[in-house]
Design a protein around this motif. Structure first.
Motif, PDB file in Angstrom:
ATOM      1  N   ALA A 111       0.819  -1.212   0.000  1.00 11.68           N
ATOM      2  CA  ALA A 111       0.000   0.000   0.000  1.00 11.68           C
ATOM      3  C   ALA A 111       0.852   1.261   0.000  1.00 11.68           C
ATOM      4  O   ALA A 111       0.451   2.287  -0.568  1.00 11.68           O
ATOM      5  CB  ALA A 111      -0.943  -0.005   1.200  1.00 11.68           C
ATOM      6  N   ARG A 112       2.032   1.194   0.623  1.00 14.82           N
ATOM      7  CA  ARG A 112       2.930   2.350   0.667  1.00 14.82           C
ATOM      8  C   ARG A 112       3.897   2.380  -0.518  1.00 14.82           C
ATOM      9  O   ARG A 112       4.703   3.303  -0.638  1.00 14.82           O
ATOM     10  CB  ARG A 112       3.735   2.348   1.966  1.00 14.82           C
ATOM     11  CG  ARG A 112       2.949   2.563   3.245  1.00 14.82           C
ATOM     12  CD  ARG A 112       2.452   4.011   3.398  1.00 14.82           C
ATOM     13  NE  ARG A 112       3.471   5.012   3.208  1.00 14.82           N
ATOM     14  CZ  ARG A 112       4.350   5.405   4.144  1.00 14.82           C
ATOM     15  NH1 ARG A 112       4.321   4.852   5.355  1.00 14.82           N
ATOM     16  NH2 ARG A 112       5.228   6.337   3.892  1.00 14.82           N
ATOM     17  N   GLY A 113       3.862   1.352  -1.357  1.00 16.09           N
ATOM     18  CA  GLY A 113       4.786   1.301  -2.482  1.00 16.09           C
ATOM     19  C   GLY A 113       6.226   1.083  -2.062  1.00 16.09           C
ATOM     20  O   GLY A 113       7.158   1.542  -2.739  1.00 16.09           O
ATOM     21  N   LEU A 114       6.449   0.345  -0.970  1.00 16.10           N
ATOM     22  CA  LEU A 114       7.794   0.091  -0.454  1.00 16.10           C
ATOM     23  C   LEU A 114       8.303  -1.245  -0.976  1.00 16.10           C
ATOM     24  O   LEU A 114       7.527  -2.195  -1.152  1.00 16.10           O
ATOM     25  CB  LEU A 114       7.768   0.076   1.078  1.00 16.10           C
ATOM     26  CG  LEU A 114       7.253   1.360   1.741  1.00 16.10           C
ATOM     27  CD1 LEU A 114       7.084   1.153   3.238  1.00 16.10           C
ATOM     28  CD2 LEU A 114       8.199   2.527   1.465  1.00 16.10           C
ATOM     29  N   ASP A 115       9.594  -1.314  -1.223  1.00 13.94           N
ATOM     30  CA  ASP A 115      10.194  -2.560  -1.667  1.00 13.94           C
ATOM     31  C   ASP A 115      10.019  -3.624  -0.586  1.00 13.94           C
ATOM     32  O   ASP A 115      10.423  -3.413   0.562  1.00 13.94           O
ATOM     33  CB  ASP A 115      11.679  -2.355  -1.962  1.00 13.94           C
ATOM     34  CG  ASP A 115      12.345  -3.631  -2.419  1.00 13.94           C
ATOM     35  OD1 ASP A 115      12.940  -4.323  -1.545  1.00 13.94           O
ATOM     36  OD2 ASP A 115      12.279  -3.945  -3.604  1.00 13.94           O
ATOM     37  N   PRO A 116       9.408  -4.772  -0.903  1.00 12.39           N
ATOM     38  CA  PRO A 116       9.125  -5.774   0.138  1.00 12.39           C
ATOM     39  C   PRO A 116      10.370  -6.262   0.868  1.00 12.39           C
ATOM     40  O   PRO A 116      10.345  -6.432   2.089  1.00 12.39           O
ATOM     41  CB  PRO A 116       8.449  -6.913  -0.635  1.00 12.39           C
ATOM     42  CG  PRO A 116       7.914  -6.286  -1.868  1.00 12.39           C
ATOM     43  CD  PRO A 116       8.861  -5.177  -2.216  1.00 12.39           C
ATOM     44  N   ALA A 117      11.465  -6.499   0.151  1.00 17.20           N
ATOM     45  CA  ALA A 117      12.684  -6.995   0.803  1.00 17.20           C
ATOM     46  C   ALA A 117      13.271  -5.947   1.735  1.00 17.20           C
ATOM     47  O   ALA A 117      13.699  -6.256   2.853  1.00 17.20           O
ATOM     48  CB  ALA A 117      13.704  -7.406  -0.262  1.00 17.20           C
ATOM     49  N   ASP A 118      13.292  -4.687   1.273  1.00 19.27           N
ATOM     50  CA  ASP A 118      13.795  -3.609   2.134  1.00 19.27           C
ATOM     51  C   ASP A 118      12.933  -3.457   3.381  1.00 19.27           C
ATOM     52  O   ASP A 118      13.441  -3.268   4.494  1.00 19.27           O
ATOM     53  CB  ASP A 118      13.814  -2.279   1.369  1.00 19.27           C
ATOM     54  CG  ASP A 118      14.918  -2.209   0.332  1.00 19.27           C
ATOM     55  OD1 ASP A 118      15.829  -3.066   0.370  1.00 19.27           O
ATOM     56  OD2 ASP A 118      14.873  -1.303  -0.532  1.00 19.27           O
TER      57      ASP A 118
END
Length: 326
Positions: free
Chosen positions: A240-247
């Motif tokens: 939802a926040r557009g964040l890289d899942p691994a990071d």
């Protein structure tokens, strides 16, 4: 203090209210529920720290102006450490989850939705940053109060945490309530949207990485959230926040490890200095959270240092800490 409380309530127009204690928390604050003969309820907060009253008031007003359900403040006297608050009721999320376990998925999905709403707003300028050096400083409490296997290893832990935080992908900080879990949030079904989540205990709010409050909610030291629900909400938040899942997973593991380490120290200090040994019984669940976080490959060096520094809270260690507390 009784005279100050009586005068405060009289000035606020609550002198005729009956008073009864409410359950406290892991702090020096006390709470009482007030009820007027003519109707109406409120909560009296009694704090030995004047700055807590001021911080609660400032952050609470910011939250309410943003549309969130922090309690309305009826009266306050920071110098006396007193505040009269709106009574948001008794429907703690922890009670709902205990009484109706199948609602776990629904309730934690709502918690994630609340955090997404809150984190769409920039953190207010008046809250302190919880950066790498601040995270490291908070863990020094554990070095001081929790038993150690190696003092040298223990003293290396804060610096490792600061270094690992510096290596995270940069993300704009958001307002984090810090002690955000199922016993500090209430269900308010008569309200709409994320205002249905009543908020308690936010005076220590900071500007921090957005994973901080999510890990606080999903790695609750007082109850075990099912792994499937925790994994789903972690992934849903990042998407939802557009964040890289691994990071995001790396940050989540690091902040979870930092929180769990600090909590071990908090519980040891509560037993040793404040006569609250019952918190020691929560240590094994908290330690399990710590080990889960340290299993992340990016935290391998920190995991080695932590296991060299601190013993696991087995039955013998907890019994010894209780004896020392007594």
């Amino acid at each position: 203090m009784p005279e100050k409380i009586d005068a405060f309530l009289a000035a606020a127009g609550w002198a005729d209210a009956t008073r009864r204690p409410l359950a406290g928390d892991a702090s020096a604050r006390r709470y009482e529920r007030l009820a007027r003969p003519s109707g109406g309820r409120a909560v009296l907060m009694i704090s030995p720290a004047a700055d807590e009253i001021s911080r609660f008031s400032r952050i609470g007003r910011w939250l309410r102006e943003a549309g969130f359900s922090a309690p309305e403040i009826f009266a306050e006297d920071a110098a006396a450490g007193l505040m009269l608050l709106e009574d948001l009721g008794d429907d703690l999320l922890s009670r709902l989850l205990h009484d109706d376990p199948p609602r776990e998925g629904e309730i934690y999905a709502f918690v994630t939705d609340f955090l997404l709403d809150l984190h769409r707003l920039p953190a207010p300028e008046f809250v302190a940053p919880l950066d790498g050096s601040a995270l490291a400083e908070l863990v020094e409490l554990t070095v001081e109060h929790y038993p150690t296997l190696s003092q040298t290893a223990a003293e290396a832990v804060p610096g490792q945490i600061a270094a690992l935080y510096a290596g995270l992908s940069p993300v704009p900080p958001v307002l984090c309530l810090r002690d955000f879990h199922a016993e500090n949030a209430l269900w308010l079904p008569e309200r709409t949207g994320t205002a249905r989540l009543g908020l308690l205990d936010f005076q220590d709010a900071v500007a921090a990485h957005p994973a901080y409050d999510l890990v606080s909610a999903l790695q609750d030291v007082r109850r075990t959230v099912s792994p499937a629900v925790a994994a789903r909400e972690r992934a849903r938040y990042a998407a939802a926040r557009g964040l890289d899942p691994a990071d995001f997973d790396r940050a989540y593991a690091l902040l979870g490890a930092q929180r769990a380490l600090r909590i071990q120290g908090v519980f040891a200090r509560l037993a040793k200095l404040y006569g609250k040994p019952h918190y020691l019984d929560l240590m094994p669940r908290n330690w399990a959270n710590l080990m889960h976080n340290l299993a992340h490959p990016a935290l391998a060096d920190l995991a080695a240092t932590v296991t060299a520094a601190f013993p696991a809270p087995d039955a013998a260690l907890i019994a010894r800490l209780k004896q020392e507390a007594a």
